[in-house]
Design a protein around this motif. Structure first.
Motif, PDB file in Angstrom:
ATOM      1  N   TRP A  59      26.190  24.787  37.433  1.00 14.65           N
ATOM      2  CA  TRP A  59      26.282  25.814  38.466  1.00 14.65           C
ATOM      3  C   TRP A  59      27.702  26.110  38.940  1.00 14.65           C
ATOM      4  O   TRP A  59      28.027  27.292  39.125  1.00 14.65           O
ATOM      5  N   PRO A  60      28.577  25.137  39.160  1.00 11.41           N
ATOM      6  CA  PRO A  60      29.934  25.509  39.599  1.00 11.41           C
ATOM      7  C   PRO A  60      30.668  26.368  38.554  1.00 11.41           C
ATOM      8  O   PRO A  60      31.323  27.347  38.905  1.00 11.41           O
ATOM      9  N   GLY A  61      30.536  26.013  37.291  1.00 12.44           N
ATOM     10  CA  GLY A  61      31.169  26.803  36.242  1.00 12.44           C
ATOM     11  C   GLY A  61      30.544  28.186  36.119  1.00 12.44           C
ATOM     12  O   GLY A  61      31.235  29.190  35.926  1.00 12.44           O
ATOM     13  N   PHE A  62      29.232  28.259  36.252  1.00 12.73           N
ATOM     14  CA  PHE A  62      28.522  29.534  36.197  1.00 12.73           C
ATOM     15  C   PHE A  62      28.987  30.439  37.332  1.00 12.73           C
ATOM     16  O   PHE A  62      29.266  31.627  37.142  1.00 12.73           O
ATOM     17  N   LEU A  63      29.121  29.888  38.536  1.00 15.10           N
ATOM     18  CA  LEU A  63      29.568  30.659  39.697  1.00 15.10           C
ATOM     19  C   LEU A  63      31.005  31.135  39.522  1.00 15.10           C
ATOM     20  O   LEU A  63      31.323  32.306  39.789  1.00 15.10           O
ATOM     21  N   LEU A  64      31.888  30.256  39.071  1.00 10.63           N
ATOM     22  CA  LEU A  64      33.287  30.644  38.876  1.00 10.63           C
ATOM     23  C   LEU A  64      33.434  31.721  37.804  1.00 10.63           C
ATOM     24  O   LEU A  64      34.207  32.670  37.975  1.00 10.63           O
ATOM     25  N   ASN A  65      32.712  31.602  36.703  1.00 10.57           N
ATOM     26  CA  ASN A  65      32.768  32.619  35.664  1.00 10.57           C
ATOM     27  C   ASN A  65      32.258  33.966  36.184  1.00 10.57           C
ATOM     28  O   ASN A  65      32.839  35.011  35.897  1.00 10.57           O
ATOM     29  N   THR A  66      31.177  33.931  36.950  1.00 12.43           N
ATOM     30  CA  THR A  66      30.629  35.165  37.499  1.00 12.43           C
ATOM     31  C   THR A  66      31.624  35.832  38.439  1.00 12.43           C
ATOM     32  O   THR A  66      31.847  37.048  38.365  1.00 12.43           O
ATOM     33  N   LEU A  67      32.242  35.071  39.330  1.00 12.66           N
ATOM     34  CA  LEU A  67      33.223  35.635  40.253  1.00 12.66           C
ATOM     35  C   LEU A  67      34.449  36.166  39.518  1.00 12.66           C
ATOM     36  O   LEU A  67      34.963  37.245  39.830  1.00 12.66           O
ATOM     37  N   PHE A  68      34.926  35.432  38.541  1.00 13.27           N
ATOM     38  CA  PHE A  68      36.113  35.828  37.792  1.00 13.27           C
ATOM     39  C   PHE A  68      35.876  37.125  37.019  1.00 13.27           C
ATOM     40  O   PHE A  68      36.614  38.102  37.174  1.00 13.27           O
ATOM     41  N   TYR A  69      34.835  37.172  36.202  1.00 17.00           N
ATOM     42  CA  TYR A  69      34.583  38.352  35.384  1.00 17.00           C
ATOM     43  C   TYR A  69      34.070  39.522  36.219  1.00 17.00           C
ATOM     44  O   TYR A  69      34.350  40.687  35.909  1.00 17.00           O
ATOM     45  N   GLY A  70      33.353  39.245  37.302  1.00 19.69           N
ATOM     46  CA  GLY A  70      32.936  40.306  38.214  1.00 19.69           C
ATOM     47  C   GLY A  70      34.123  40.936  38.916  1.00 19.69           C
ATOM     48  O   GLY A  70      34.174  42.148  39.119  1.00 19.69           O
ATOM     49  N   GLY A  71      35.098  40.112  39.306  1.00 20.05           N
ATOM     50  CA  GLY A  71      36.313  40.621  39.941  1.00 20.05           C
ATOM     51  C   GLY A  71      37.124  41.493  39.005  1.00 20.05           C
ATOM     52  O   GLY A  71      37.618  42.556  39.399  1.00 20.05           O
ATOM     53  N   ILE A  72      37.273  41.058  37.768  1.00 28.47           N
ATOM     54  CA  ILE A  72      38.002  41.852  36.779  1.00 28.47           C
ATOM     55  C   ILE A  72      37.298  43.189  36.551  1.00 28.47           C
ATOM     56  O   ILE A  72      37.934  44.241  36.512  1.00 28.47           O
ATOM     57  N   THR A  73      35.987  43.158  36.432  1.00 33.81           N
ATOM     58  CA  THR A  73      35.220  44.388  36.225  1.00 33.81           C
ATOM     59  C   THR A  73      35.375  45.328  37.409  1.00 33.81           C
ATOM     60  O   THR A  73      35.553  46.541  37.233  1.00 33.81           O
ATOM     61  N   ALA A  74      35.332  44.814  38.624  1.00 32.86           N
ATOM     62  CA  ALA A  74      35.470  45.643  39.821  1.00 32.86           C
ATOM     63  C   ALA A  74      36.854  46.290  39.891  1.00 32.86           C
ATOM     64  O   ALA A  74      36.972  47.480  40.209  1.00 32.86           O
ATOM     65  N   VAL A  75      37.893  45.536  39.581  1.00 32.05           N
ATOM     66  CA  VAL A  75      39.255  46.088  39.615  1.00 32.05           C
ATOM     67  C   VAL A  75      39.413  47.189  38.570  1.00 32.05           C
ATOM     68  O   VAL A  75      39.975  48.260  38.859  1.00 32.05           O
ATOM     69  N   LEU A  76      38.922  46.971  37.370  1.00 28.62           N
ATOM     70  CA  LEU A  76      39.018  48.001  36.325  1.00 28.62           C
ATOM     71  C   LEU A  76      38.224  49.237  36.699  1.00 28.62           C
ATOM     72  O   LEU A  76      38.667  50.372  36.474  1.00 28.62           O
ATOM     73  N   TRP A  77      37.043  49.055  37.272  1.00 31.28           N
ATOM     74  CA  TRP A  77      36.202  50.174  37.672  1.00 31.28           C
ATOM     75  C   TRP A  77      36.889  51.008  38.758  1.00 31.28           C
ATOM     76  O   TRP A  77      36.923  52.237  38.693  1.00 31.28           O
ATOM     77  N   LEU A  78      37.462  50.337  39.772  1.00 27.62           N
ATOM     78  CA  LEU A  78      38.160  51.052  40.842  1.00 27.62           C
ATOM     79  C   LEU A  78      39.397  51.778  40.320  1.00 27.62           C
ATOM     80  O   LEU A  78      39.674  52.910  40.723  1.00 27.62           O
ATOM     81  N   ALA A  79      40.142  51.148  39.435  1.00 23.75           N
ATOM     82  CA  ALA A  79      41.335  51.788  38.872  1.00 23.75           C
ATOM     83  C   ALA A  79      40.956  53.032  38.079  1.00 23.75           C
ATOM     84  O   ALA A  79      41.618  54.071  38.172  1.00 23.75           O
ATOM     85  N   PHE A  80      39.883  52.955  37.320  1.00 23.15           N
ATOM     86  CA  PHE A  80      39.427  54.098  36.532  1.00 23.15           C
ATOM     87  C   PHE A  80      39.060  55.272  37.446  1.00 23.15           C
ATOM     88  O   PHE A  80      39.458  56.410  37.208  1.00 23.15           O
ATOM     89  N   HIS A  81      38.338  54.993  38.523  1.00 28.11           N
ATOM     90  CA  HIS A  81      37.920  56.067  39.420  1.00 28.11           C
ATOM     91  C   HIS A  81      39.090  56.647  40.214  1.00 28.11           C
ATOM     92  O   HIS A  81      39.117  57.846  40.490  1.00 28.11           O
ATOM     93  N   ARG A  82      40.048  55.827  40.565  1.00 26.83           N
ATOM     94  CA  ARG A  82      41.241  56.345  41.251  1.00 26.83           C
ATOM     95  C   ARG A  82      42.062  57.232  40.313  1.00 26.83           C
ATOM     96  O   ARG A  82      42.621  58.239  40.731  1.00 26.83           O
ATOM     97  N   MET A  83      42.143  56.845  39.045  1.00 32.45           N
ATOM     98  CA  MET A  83      42.866  57.660  38.069  1.00 32.45           C
ATOM     99  C   MET A  83      42.193  59.024  37.897  1.00 32.45           C
ATOM    100  O   MET A  83      42.861  60.054  37.832  1.00 32.45           O
ATOM    101  N   ARG A  84      40.861  59.017  37.811  1.00 32.29           N
ATOM    102  CA  ARG A  84      40.128  60.279  37.670  1.00 32.29           C
ATOM    103  C   ARG A  84      40.357  61.170  38.877  1.00 32.29           C
ATOM    104  O   ARG A  84      40.552  62.378  38.742  1.00 32.29           O
TER     105      ARG A  84
END
Length: 67
Positions: free
Chosen positions: A8-33
């Motif tokens: 569970w600790p590794g599962f939680l850290l991976n989820t937060l890490f990859y979710g954060g990266i996805t959120a940043v890329l998604w926001l950057a894409f929409h700001r660019m548009r």
């Protein structure tokens, strides 16, 4: 041996890490548009052509001042 229980600790850290990266890329894409729409002379929210008004005549969003 195949583990049957998640770590569970590794599962939680991976989820937060990859979710954060996805959120940043998604926001950057929409700001660019949004910025590209302004450069093309369209409302950043509804893509309606911008006139001479300080607000979008279609959706009512306050538009940034143009130089």
């Amino acid at each position: 041996v195949i583990p049957l229980q998640p770590i569970w600790p590794g599962f939680l850290l991976n989820t937060l890490f990859y979710g954060g990266i996805t959120a940043v890329l998604w926001l950057a894409f929409h700001r660019m548009r949004s910025a590209l729409r302004l450069l093309r002379g369209k409302c950043p929210q509804c893509r309606y052509p911008i006139g001479t008004h300080p607000k979008c005549t279609e959706c009512g969003v306050e538009l940034p001042k143009r130089n």
